[in-house]
Design an enzyme around this catalytic site. Structure first.
Site, PDB file in Angstrom:
ATOM      1  N   MET A  44       0.815  -1.220   0.000  1.00 52.12           N
ATOM      2  CA  MET A  44       0.000   0.000   0.000  1.00 52.12           C
ATOM      3  C   MET A  44       0.849   1.270   0.000  1.00 52.12           C
ATOM      4  SD  MET A  44      -1.479  -0.060   3.892  1.00 52.12           S
ATOM      5  CE  MET A  44      -0.389  -0.208   5.320  1.00 52.12           C
ATOM      6  N   HIS A  90      -4.272   3.062  12.266  1.00 54.92           N
ATOM      7  CA  HIS A  90      -3.728   3.257  13.617  1.00 54.92           C
ATOM      8  C   HIS A  90      -2.422   2.481  13.825  1.00 54.92           C
ATOM      9  CE1 HIS A  90      -5.719  -0.403  15.863  1.00 54.92           C
ATOM     10  NE2 HIS A  90      -5.199  -0.751  14.710  1.00 54.92           N
TER      11      HIS A  90
END
Length: 354
Positions: free
Chosen positions: A241, A258
């Site tokens: 990603m 997170h």
């Protein structure tokens, strides 16, 4: 006149001692959860069909007679903390499941037993013994100190732990079944969506079932998705990603951002903007994550969010964020607006628009 030490009276000092001892022995709480999952006690009560007495439980578990009273202490403590309910059946004390212990029944659709087994594995949880060393290391995470590498590298090298991690994340994703029933508007009108860090596809399968015309792509590390088979509207793609994200009308992150620092998240979100900008004029990023709100949340919800923030900071150099933190990330990544909605007891749903 009441005696005092350092300006504090005896009552304040004893309250401080109580708080100290509560945290000193807090590690026992998680070990008790691990124990009842390993023993299968929630499953035993579930299969029993009604609340179970201590002698019945001891018989099924084949507990030595000399140990029964100690097991009673375990059950009594967990009942006091909300994991079992003490009831009376035929004038005998018995234990029933509560909402919390029902989530530990392994055969349940909403079982979080895999999460307990992964988080409380001694290799994983033992990392916290290195907190003092972690404080003095500039960049190293607890995992890098205790395991010798970042979590993702460790999982890549250890298939058993990788399997346990994916099962834990999949079990957590099943909780979305309840939440998504009330927020279907978030996905309506979308032609395609990519679930970044989607693991084995638990969340994507839930979305596919609710929206059979929506094409879902599960995007994760190649080692995670290489042997997985899709369906008519579900495909698996391996990749990174930080380099690029497959094109889609929407990009979904469930408890992913997170894990990463602000700098990393900005890069990820910039890649999201590229993935959706040319695909759909109504494209968006959907984030399911924690939003810390100490002014509005109940004390125990804030406690959980701050505990998770500490956990992310120690283990992954990640963080839980307040709304102003999220907003700063979105603006710096080039997004124009966002909307935050409640989702579960501690999670929020954030829609971000380019």
């Amino acid at each position: 006149m009441a005696s005092s030490i350092n300006g504090r009276n005896a009552s304040e000092i004893f309250q401080g001692q109580t708080l100290l001892y509560k945290h000193l022995f807090a590690h026992v709480d998680s070990k008790c959860l691990k124990c009842i999952v390993e023993l299968g006690i929630p499953d035993i009560i579930h299969n029993h069909g009604q609340p179970i007495t201590l002698p019945e439980l001891a018989s099924i578990l084949q507990i030595p007679p000399a140990k029964v009273s100690q097991v009673q202490s375990l059950m009594r403590y967990l009942a006091h903390n909300g994991f079992f309910e003490r009831v009376t059946i035929h004038e005998k004390e018995a234990y029933a499941l509560t909402a919390a212990s029902e989530l530990l029944v392994k055969s349940s659709e909403l079982s979080l037993a895999p999460m307990v087994e992964y988080i409380l594995d001694t290799t994983i949880s033992g990392s916290f013994h290195q907190l003092k060393k972690w404080v003095h290391e500039e960049d190293l995470t607890l995992f890098e100190i205790s395991l010798g590498s970042h979590l993702w590298d460790f999982l890549n090298r250890n298939p058993a732990y990788n399997k346990s991690f994916n099962e834990a994340m999949a079990s957590d994703s099943q909780m979305l079944n309840l939440a998504l029933r009330d927020c279907k508007l978030v996905f309506e009108g979308l032609e395609s969506i990519v679930d970044v860090g989607g693991g084995t596809g638990a969340t994507a399968k839930i979305i596919c079932e609710a929206f059979p015309d929506l094409k879902c792509i599960v995007f994760d590390r190649p080692q995670v998705v290489e042997n997985l088979s899709g369906s008519n509207n579900l495909t698996y793609v391996g990749g990174d990603m930080f380099k690029s994200i497959p094109k889609a009308c929407a990009v979904l992150f469930k408890m992913i951002l997170h894990n990463w620092s602000d700098e990393d998240c900005r890069k990820i979100l910039e890649n999201c903007k590229e993935a959706i900008s040319s695909k759909s004029k109504t494209g968006k990023v959907i984030v399911i994550d924690v939003v810390i709100n100490e002014k509005k949340d109940e004390h125990e919800i804030t406690r959980l969010k701050l505990l998770m923030d500490l956990n992310m900071a120690c283990l992954l150099n990640g963080k839980e964020r307040r709304e102003e933190d999220w907003k700063k990330l979105f603006v710096e990544a080039g997004f124009q607006s966002y909307k935050i909605s409640p989702l579960t007891g501690y999670l929020s749903l954030i829609e971000i628009y380019p």
